[in-house]
Enzyme design. Structure first.
Site, PDB file in Angstrom:
ATOM      1  N   HIS A 140      -4.844   4.754  12.054  1.00 57.30           N
ATOM      2  CA  HIS A 140      -4.072   3.350  11.855  1.00 57.30           C
ATOM      3  C   HIS A 140      -2.940   3.247  12.703  1.00 57.30           C
ATOM      4  CE1 HIS A 140      -5.848   4.565   7.641  1.00 57.30           C
ATOM      5  NE2 HIS A 140      -6.047   3.300   7.353  1.00 57.30           N
ATOM      6  N   HIS A 163       3.978   4.555   9.319  1.00 55.79           N
ATOM      7  CA  HIS A 163       4.070   3.117   8.805  1.00 55.79           C
ATOM      8  C   HIS A 163       5.529   2.882   8.404  1.00 55.79           C
ATOM      9  CE1 HIS A 163      -0.156   3.078   9.590  1.00 55.79           C
ATOM     10  NE2 HIS A 163      -0.323   3.954   8.549  1.00 55.79           N
ATOM     11  N   ASP A 196       0.944  -1.244   0.238  1.00 60.97           N
ATOM     12  CA  ASP A 196       0.177  -0.030   0.031  1.00 60.97           C
ATOM     13  C   ASP A 196       0.883   1.133   0.038  1.00 60.97           C
ATOM     14  OD1 ASP A 196      -1.961  -1.777   0.208  1.00 60.97           O
ATOM     15  OD2 ASP A 196      -2.923  -0.873   1.845  1.00 60.97           O
ATOM     16  N   ASP A 237      -7.491  10.793   9.795  1.00 55.63           N
ATOM     17  CA  ASP A 237      -8.378   9.809   9.185  1.00 55.63           C
ATOM     18  C   ASP A 237      -9.281   9.389  10.429  1.00 55.63           C
ATOM     19  OD1 ASP A 237      -5.571   7.626   8.520  1.00 55.63           O
ATOM     20  OD2 ASP A 237      -6.215   8.713  10.469  1.00 55.63           O
ATOM     21  N   ASP A 277      -3.698   9.197  14.652  1.00 64.26           N
ATOM     22  CA  ASP A 277      -4.255   8.715  13.528  1.00 64.26           C
ATOM     23  C   ASP A 277      -4.929   7.487  13.802  1.00 64.26           C
ATOM     24  OD1 ASP A 277      -2.932   8.771  10.249  1.00 64.26           O
ATOM     25  OD2 ASP A 277      -3.720   6.867  10.924  1.00 64.26           O
ATOM     26  N   TYR A 306      -8.173  11.696   4.854  1.00 62.15           N
ATOM     27  CA  TYR A 306      -8.570  11.370   3.538  1.00 62.15           C
ATOM     28  C   TYR A 306     -10.040  12.121   3.215  1.00 62.15           C
ATOM     29  CZ  TYR A 306      -4.462   8.796   4.335  1.00 62.15           C
ATOM     30  OH  TYR A 306      -3.167   8.190   4.827  1.00 62.15           O
TER      31      TYR A 306
HETATM   32  C1  LIG Z   1      -0.668   7.455   7.088  1.00 64.83           C
HETATM   33  C2  LIG Z   1      -1.782   6.525   7.144  1.00 64.83           C
HETATM   34  O1  LIG Z   1      -1.790   5.894   8.391  1.00 64.83           O
HETATM   35  O2  LIG Z   1      -3.166   7.133   7.006  1.00 64.83           O
HETATM   36  N1  LIG Z   1      -1.877   5.583   6.194  1.00 64.83           N
HETATM   37  C3  LIG Z   1      -2.844   4.633   5.908  1.00 64.83           C
HETATM   38  C4  LIG Z   1      -2.479   3.622   4.788  1.00 64.83           C
HETATM   39  C5  LIG Z   1      -3.656   2.666   4.380  1.00 64.83           C
HETATM   40  C6  LIG Z   1      -3.400   1.539   3.478  1.00 64.83           C
HETATM   41  N2  LIG Z   1      -4.498   0.835   3.493  1.00 64.83           N
HETATM   42  C7  LIG Z   1      -5.465   1.400   2.432  1.00 64.83           C
HETATM   43  C8  LIG Z   1      -6.516   0.473   1.942  1.00 64.83           C
HETATM   44  C9  LIG Z   1      -7.581   1.041   1.109  1.00 64.83           C
HETATM   45  N3  LIG Z   1      -9.073   0.877   1.525  1.00 64.83           N
HETATM   46 ZN   LIG Z   2      -3.998   6.727   8.907  1.00 60.99          ZN
END
Ligand SMILES: CC(O)(O)NCCCCNCCCN
Ligand SMILES: [Zn+2]
Length: 578
Positions: free
Chosen positions: A159, A120, A77, A250, A157, A290
Site C-alpha cells: 500500500h 498511512h 479503515d 503484504d 509494503d 496479513y
Molecule cells: C499497513 C497497511 O499498509 O498494510 N495498511 C493497509 C490498510 C488497508 C485498508 N483497506 C482495507 C480494505 C479491506 N479489503
Molecule cells: Zn500494506
C-alpha cells in the site's frame, strides 16, 4: 466487545506472534539481541503529529463504545479500542529504541516487529490501521537526536504510505520511495497523488518516488527490476546516513490485500541490496502483511539477511513484465531532471521491452480467482550459515585481519582455472567459508557460470566500468560506475545466477576504495555469497605471467589488503600494511 470495521479484521495480534515464533523456531531469534521497548513520549509523537490529534487520541482509552465508534468514523479503515493508544505508543517507542541502537552502533541493523503499523497515518489523522507514523517519527528523531543529514525510507509494503509522503514531500533530506498496488487509482487509498508524477514539492522535488503497480500478480523479477533501475541508482546518489524500511509484507504471495506473486525469499535480496547503503545502518519496521504463513517466512528471510547470511537466488528470474516496464519508464522520466544517474531510459526500456514481449500474456490474473488461503508456494530454500565468513590467503608475516580465517596460501597456481578450482574446492564449496580473499593480479571481473566448471566469461560491464574509471577523471565518475553496476552488472548477474563470483582487481585500475567496497558488497547477493576476491597488492610488484601461468612474487610487505570482517555485508575496510 470490540467492534471493528470489517476492513480491519485482517490486522490481528497473531501477525506478531507467528512472526516471533518463526524467528525462535528457526534459531534466528537466538542470534539477535533483543531491544527493550518503551512508550514514546508526547514530544516524540509531536515530531510528526499535531497536538490536537495527539490530545484526541489520548482520550480514546476513556471513551464509551459509541464515542469510540464516532471517533473512528472520521477516519478511514482504522479501528480504535481502549488499548490502542498504549499499543501505538509502544510501536513508536520500539521504533525509536531500534533507531537508538543502530545510530549509536550498538547493533548494525535490526527490525521492529510492531502493531499498529504507521505509514498511512498523517499529522492529524489515523488511516489504514495506522495511528502514529512509526517510520516518519523515526526519521525525524534520527535527524534531531543524531544529526542524521539524509534519511532514506524504503516502503515495500503493497500500500502507498501516503502519510510518509505528506510528511516529507517538501523535505530534500528525506528520500521516500514507495511501490504500491495502484491499478490506475482503483486500489485503496485511491489517491491521485500516489501516482509516479508525485515527485515531491518545492525543495523536496525529486525526493519522493512512487512506483505504481497497475496490475496484480507482480513477481520477483518485477521487484528486482524496480530496485535495479529506479531505487538503487537514486539511493546511491542520495547517499543516506540511515536507511529506514517500511517493511510491509503484504507485497508477498498469498496476501489478501496485495494479491502479488513475489515469494518470501525475495525479501532476503531486497534487504541485502539496501544493506550496503549508510554503512549498513538499516532499521526495518513492520507495516502490513496479513497472510500469516508468508508473513512469517518473509520476516525470517529479512532477519536472516540482516544477520549476514547469504541467500540463494529466487528461481526463474527474468525481466520485468510490460506493465512494470511502463511504470519504471514513467517514474524514471518523471525524475530524470532531478537525478544524474540516468541511463538513457529509452535504452533501458528498449532492452527490457524485448524481454517483456516474451513475457506478456502470462500476467497471472488467474490467481485472482483462487482465495488467498488456497494459494500455495514452495518453502524458501534452506540458507547456509558458514561458521567462518571470510578466509584470507596471505604471505607469511602479514597478519590476518580479525574475524577472518587464514587459509594456506595457494602454491603458485598454474592458471586462473586451477586457482579458482583449487580455492573453490578447498574452501568455498565445502561450505565452510563463505568468501575467500586471495591477493592476485588479474584484470577482469569473472562471473563463473554455474558451479560445475569455470567458464571465464569477461563480464562486459565491469570492463566498461574499469574503462570508465580509467577515464581521465579517474574514479570521480563513481556515479557512472555505480550506474553500470546497478543497471547492468547486477541485473545480468541475477539472471545469470552464477555459482561463484570472482572479483579481481588490476593495479592502478582507478577503481577507488569506496566503489570497490560497494562492488564487493553488492555482488555477494549472487552465488550465495561465494565470492573469490583477488586483490592486487600495492607497491613494487614483480609479476610474471603468461597466458598459462599467473602468479605473483611480492617484493615487499607493502600490502593493500581488503579487510573483510566476519559479516558478508559489513563494509570491507581497507587497511594498509606498511
Ligand atoms: C499497513 C497497511 O499498509 O498494510 N495498511 C493497509 C490498510 C488497508 C485498508 N483497506 C482495507 C480494505 C479491506 N479489503
Ligand atoms: Zn500494506
Amino acid at each position: 466487545s470490540r467492534f471493528c470495521s470489517p476492513a480491519c479484521k485482517i490486522e490481528v495480534p497473531e501477525r506478531l506472534t507467528v512472526s516471533h515464533e518463526a524467528l525462535v523456531r528457526t534459531g534466528l531469534a537466538a542470534r539477535c539481541v533483543s531491544i527493550a521497548v518503551r512508550e514514546a513520549t508526547d514530544e516524540e509523537i509531536l515530531l510528526v503529529h499535531s497536538e490536537e490529534y495527539l490530545e484526541a487520541v489520548k482520550k480514546t482509552p476513556y471513551m464509551t463504545l459509541e464515542d469510540l465508534m464516532a471517533f473512528t468514523q472520521q477516519y478511514g479503515d482504522v479501528y480504535f479500542h481502549p488499548n490502542i493508544y498504549h499499543c501505538a505508543k509502544l510501536a513508536v517507542g520500539a521504533t525509536l529504541q531500534l533507531v537508538d541502537s543502530v545510530m549509536t552502533g550498538r547493533v548494525r541493523n535490526g527490525i521492529a516487529l510492531v502493531r499498529p503499523p504507521g505509514h498511512h497515518s498523517q499529522k492529524s489523522a489515523a488511516s489504514g490501521f495506522c495511528i502514529f507514523n512509526n517510520v516518519a517519527i523515526g526519521a525525524r528523531y534520527a535527524m534531531q537526536k543524531y544529526g542524521a543529514k539524509r534519511v532514506l525510507i524504503v516502503d515495500w509494503d503493497v500500500h502507498h504510505g501516503q502519510g510518509v509522503q505528506y510528511c516529507f514531500e517538501d523535505d530534500p533530506n528525506v528520500l521516500y520511495f514507495s511501490w504500491h498496488r495502484y491499478e490506475h487509482q482503483n486500489f485503496w487509498p485511491n489517491l491521485r497523488e500516489s501516482d509516479y508524477d508525485s515527485v515531491g514539492k518545492e525543495k523536496g522535488a525529486g525526493f519522493n518516488i512512487n512506483v505504481p503497480w497497475n496490475k496484480v500478480g507482480m513477481e520477483n523479477s518485477d521487484y528486482l527490476a524496480v530496485f535495479f533501475h529506479v531505487l538503487l541508482p537514486v539511493a546511491y546518489e542520495f547517499c543516506p546516513d540511515l536507511v529506514l524500511v517500511s517493511a510491509g509484507f503484504d507485497s508477498a504471495i498469498g496476501d489478501p490485500e496485495g494479491k502479488m506473486c513475489a515469494t518470501p525469499d525475495i525479501f532476503a535480496h531486497l534487504t541485502h541490496l539496501l544493506m550496503n547503503l549508510a554503512g549498513g545502518k538499516l532499521c526495518a519496521v513492520l507495516e502490513g502483511g496479513y497472510n500469516l504463513t508468508s508473513l512469517a517466512q518473509s520476516v525470517c528471510q529479512t532477519v536472516q539477511t540482516l544477520l549476514g547470511d547469504p541467500a540463494p537466488l529466487p528461481a526463474d528470474l527474468g525481466g520485468p513484465c510490460e506493465s512494470v516496464l511502463k511504470s519504471i519508464h514513467c517514474v524514471r522520466s518523471a525524475h530524470k531532471q532531478y537525478w544524474s544517474s540516468d541511463l538513457p531510459a529509452s535504452e533501458l526500456s528498449a532492452k527490457s521491452l524485448k524481454v517483456a514481449e516474451q513475457k506478456t500474456g502470462n500476467e497471472p490474473e488467474a490467481q485472482e480467482q483462487r482465495s488467498p488461503e488456497e494459494i500455495v508456494w514452495p518453502e524458501p530454500p534452506k540458507r547456509l550459515c558458514p561458521p567462518v565468513r571470510t578466509a584470507v590467503a596471505l604471505p607469511e608475516g602479514v597478519a590476518c585481519p580479525d574475524a577472518c580465517k587464514r587459509c594456506s596460501s595457494a602454491e603458485a597456481p598454474s592458471s586462473l582455472y586451477s586457482l579458482s578450482l583449487h580455492v573453490l574446492c578447498e574452501c568455498v564449496c565445502a561450505g565452510s567459508v563463505c568468501r575467500i580473499t586471495v591477493s592476485l593480479y588479474i584484470l577482469v571481473c569473472v562471473i563463473v557460470c554455474r558451479a560445475v566448471h569455470v567458464l571465464i566469461c569477461v563480464c562486459v560491464c565491469v570492463c566498461v566500468c574499469v574503462c570508465v574509471c580509467l577515464a581521465p577523471q579517474g574514479c570521480s565518475d563513481v556515479a557512472g560506475f555505480m550506474q553500470a553496476v546497478l543497471g547492468l552488472l547486477l541485473p545480468l548477474g541475477y539472471e545469470y545466477n552464477p555459482g561463484l563470483v570472482l572479483l579481481v582487481r588490476m593495479p592502478g585500475s582507478g577503481v577507488c576504495e569506496s566503489v570497490w567496497q560497494q562492488l564487493a558488497g553488492l555482488l555477494q547477493g549472487l552465488a550465495q555469497g561465494h565470492t573469490l576476491v583477488l586483490m592486487q597488492v600495492r607497491g613494487p610488484v614483480w609479476v610474471k605471467y603468461s597466458p598459462v601461468n599467473w602468479w605473483m612474487c611480492i617484493q615487499d610487505q607493502n600490502w593493500q589488503l581488503c579487510k573483510c570482517t566476519n559479516s558478508c555485508y559489513q563494509q570491507a575496510e581497507y587497511i594498509r600494511y606498511s
